[in-house]
Design a protein around this motif. Structure first.
Motif, mmCIF file in Angstrom:
data_model
loop_
_atom_site.group_PDB
_atom_site.id
_atom_site.type_symbol
_atom_site.label_atom_id
_atom_site.label_comp_id
_atom_site.label_asym_id
_atom_site.label_seq_id
_atom_site.Cartn_x
_atom_site.Cartn_y
_atom_site.Cartn_z
ATOM 1 N N ILE A 67 0.865 -1.195 0.000
ATOM 2 C CA ILE A 67 0.000 0.000 0.000
ATOM 3 C C ILE A 67 0.893 1.233 0.000
ATOM 4 C CG2 ILE A 67 -1.668 1.334 1.364
ATOM 5 C CD1 ILE A 67 -2.891 -1.400 2.168
ATOM 6 N N GLY A 68 0.593 2.160 -0.904
ATOM 7 C CA GLY A 68 1.396 3.365 -1.086
ATOM 8 C C GLY A 68 2.357 3.269 -2.261
ATOM 9 N N ALA A 69 2.547 2.065 -2.789
ATOM 10 C CA ALA A 69 3.466 1.866 -3.916
ATOM 11 C C ALA A 69 2.735 2.024 -5.248
ATOM 12 C CB ALA A 69 4.093 0.476 -3.839
ATOM 13 N N ARG A 70 3.497 2.336 -6.284
ATOM 14 C CA ARG A 70 2.958 2.384 -7.653
ATOM 15 C C ARG A 70 2.940 0.954 -8.184
ATOM 16 N NH1 ARG A 70 5.378 4.005 -12.995
ATOM 17 N NH2 ARG A 70 3.645 4.855 -14.194
ATOM 18 N N VAL A 71 1.793 0.548 -8.717
ATOM 19 C CA VAL A 71 1.613 -0.835 -9.164
ATOM 20 C C VAL A 71 0.985 -0.877 -10.554
ATOM 21 C CG1 VAL A 71 1.376 -1.738 -6.813
ATOM 22 C CG2 VAL A 71 -0.667 -1.033 -8.069
ATOM 23 N N LEU A 119 -9.438 -8.731 -20.623
ATOM 24 C CA LEU A 119 -8.419 -8.275 -19.682
ATOM 25 C C LEU A 119 -8.066 -6.815 -19.932
ATOM 26 C CD1 LEU A 119 -5.930 -11.289 -19.847
ATOM 27 C CD2 LEU A 119 -7.714 -10.898 -18.157
ATOM 28 N N THR A 120 -7.670 -6.127 -18.873
ATOM 29 C CA THR A 120 -7.179 -4.759 -19.000
ATOM 30 C C THR A 120 -6.149 -4.518 -17.908
ATOM 31 O OG1 THR A 120 -7.804 -2.443 -19.264
ATOM 32 C CG2 THR A 120 -8.941 -3.663 -17.546
ATOM 33 N N ASP A 121 -5.306 -3.520 -18.115
ATOM 34 C CA ASP A 121 -4.286 -3.170 -17.129
ATOM 35 C C ASP A 121 -4.636 -1.848 -16.470
ATOM 36 O OD1 ASP A 121 -2.837 -5.421 -17.809
ATOM 37 O OD2 ASP A 121 -1.519 -4.350 -19.190
ATOM 38 N N VAL A 122 -4.285 -1.734 -15.199
ATOM 39 C CA VAL A 122 -4.468 -0.506 -14.432
ATOM 40 C C VAL A 122 -3.115 -0.163 -13.826
ATOM 41 C CG1 VAL A 122 -5.613 0.544 -12.439
ATOM 42 C CG2 VAL A 122 -6.868 -1.077 -13.876
ATOM 43 N N ILE A 123 -2.689 1.095 -13.984
ATOM 44 C CA ILE A 123 -1.451 1.573 -13.366
ATOM 45 C C ILE A 123 -1.820 2.703 -12.425
ATOM 46 C CG2 ILE A 123 0.758 2.734 -13.730
ATOM 47 C CD1 ILE A 123 0.928 1.388 -16.442
ATOM 48 N N GLY A 124 -1.321 2.627 -11.204
ATOM 49 C CA GLY A 124 -1.601 3.674 -10.236
ATOM 50 C C GLY A 124 -1.015 3.326 -8.885
ATOM 51 N N THR A 125 -1.408 4.089 -7.879
ATOM 52 C CA THR A 125 -0.924 3.890 -6.520
ATOM 53 C C THR A 125 -1.921 3.037 -5.756
ATOM 54 O OG1 THR A 125 0.176 6.031 -6.590
ATOM 55 C CG2 THR A 125 -0.178 5.063 -4.418
ATOM 56 N N LEU A 126 -1.435 1.969 -5.140
ATOM 57 C CA LEU A 126 -2.287 1.108 -4.321
ATOM 58 C C LEU A 126 -2.622 1.869 -3.053
ATOM 59 C CD1 LEU A 126 -3.621 -1.652 -3.824
ATOM 60 C CD2 LEU A 126 -1.431 -2.427 -2.872
ATOM 61 N N GLN A 127 -3.880 2.277 -2.913
ATOM 62 C CA GLN A 127 -4.317 3.082 -1.774
ATOM 63 C C GLN A 127 -4.815 2.238 -0.607
ATOM 64 O OE1 GLN A 127 -4.035 6.446 -1.535
ATOM 65 N NE2 GLN A 127 -2.991 6.403 -3.496
ATOM 66 N N ALA A 128 -5.467 1.121 -0.919
ATOM 67 C CA ALA A 128 -6.034 0.275 0.135
ATOM 68 C C ALA A 128 -6.264 -1.127 -0.412
ATOM 69 C CB ALA A 128 -7.352 0.865 0.629
ATOM 70 N N TRP A 129 -6.379 -2.086 0.524
ATOM 71 C CA TRP A 129 -6.700 -3.463 0.173
ATOM 72 C C TRP A 129 -7.475 -4.020 1.360
ATOM 73 C CZ3 TRP A 129 -2.634 -7.123 -2.402
ATOM 74 C CH2 TRP A 129 -3.236 -8.327 -2.766
ATOM 75 N N PRO A 139 6.843 7.054 -12.251
ATOM 76 C CA PRO A 139 6.739 7.403 -13.673
ATOM 77 C C PRO A 139 7.961 8.200 -14.130
ATOM 78 C CG PRO A 139 5.239 8.742 -12.373
ATOM 79 C CD PRO A 139 5.840 7.732 -11.443
ATOM 80 N N PRO A 140 8.300 8.107 -15.425
ATOM 81 C CA PRO A 140 9.438 8.875 -15.943
ATOM 82 C C PRO A 140 9.126 10.372 -15.938
ATOM 83 C CG PRO A 140 8.274 7.791 -17.737
ATOM 84 C CD PRO A 140 7.657 7.308 -16.458
ATOM 85 N N ILE A 141 10.173 11.171 -15.869
ATOM 86 C CA ILE A 141 10.007 12.624 -15.940
ATOM 87 C C ILE A 141 9.756 12.986 -17.390
ATOM 88 C CG2 ILE A 141 11.139 14.831 -15.596
ATOM 89 C CD1 ILE A 141 12.726 13.494 -13.330
ATOM 90 N N ARG A 142 8.725 13.754 -17.641
ATOM 91 C CA ARG A 142 8.335 14.121 -19.002
ATOM 92 C C ARG A 142 8.726 15.564 -19.325
ATOM 93 N NH1 ARG A 142 6.516 9.467 -21.184
ATOM 94 N NH2 ARG A 142 5.194 8.334 -19.758
ATOM 95 N N GLY A 143 8.735 15.908 -20.588
ATOM 96 C CA GLY A 143 9.038 17.212 -21.175
ATOM 97 C C GLY A 143 9.191 18.403 -20.252
ATOM 98 N N ALA A 144 8.097 19.068 -19.909
ATOM 99 C CA ALA A 144 8.142 20.311 -19.148
ATOM 100 C C ALA A 144 8.734 20.087 -17.763
ATOM 101 C CB ALA A 144 6.747 20.908 -19.020
ATOM 102 N N GLN A 145 8.518 18.932 -17.176
ATOM 103 C CA GLN A 145 9.061 18.664 -15.844
ATOM 104 C C GLN A 145 10.581 18.612 -15.871
ATOM 105 O OE1 GLN A 145 7.106 14.951 -15.035
ATOM 106 N NE2 GLN A 145 5.470 15.937 -13.880
#
Length: 90
Positions: free
Chosen positions: A11-15, A27-37, A68-74
């Motif tokens: 919990i708290g990690a990017r998954v 099937l589908t993929d989800v990318i994000g931060t695991l907030q709770a389980w 996530p990778p750092i993108r253009g403006a960042q």
């Protein structure tokens, strides 16, 4: 072979999670931060703020991934506005 490599300790990690869904492509993929389980449901927060709930029974595979990778403006933003950019002053 698919493997679920996350636990409640992540919990708290990017998954990334592969899950079952209804429809022609099951099937589908989800990318994000695991907030709770809790109570057999994973809660993921996508980068755009969307909250996605995934029942444990729909999990096919999952793992922790790096930030996530750092993108253009960042990339061009200075970390500290008080630090001068020597290259820009030449």
């Amino acid at each position: 072979m698919y493997v679920v490599r996350i636990t409640r300790a992540d919990i708290g990690a990017r998954v990334v999670i592969r899950r079952r869904i209804a429809g022609p492509v099951p099937l589908t993929d989800v990318i994000g931060t695991l907030q709770a389980w809790t109570a057999g449901v994973l809660t993921i927060e996508h980068a755009n703020g969307e909250i996605i709930s995934i029942p444990e029974g729909d999990l096919i595979a999952a793992k922790v991934i790096p930030p996530p990778p750092i993108r253009g403006a960042q990339r061009g933003q200075r970390q500290d506005p008080d630090v001068q950019d020597v290259e820009a002053d030449r």
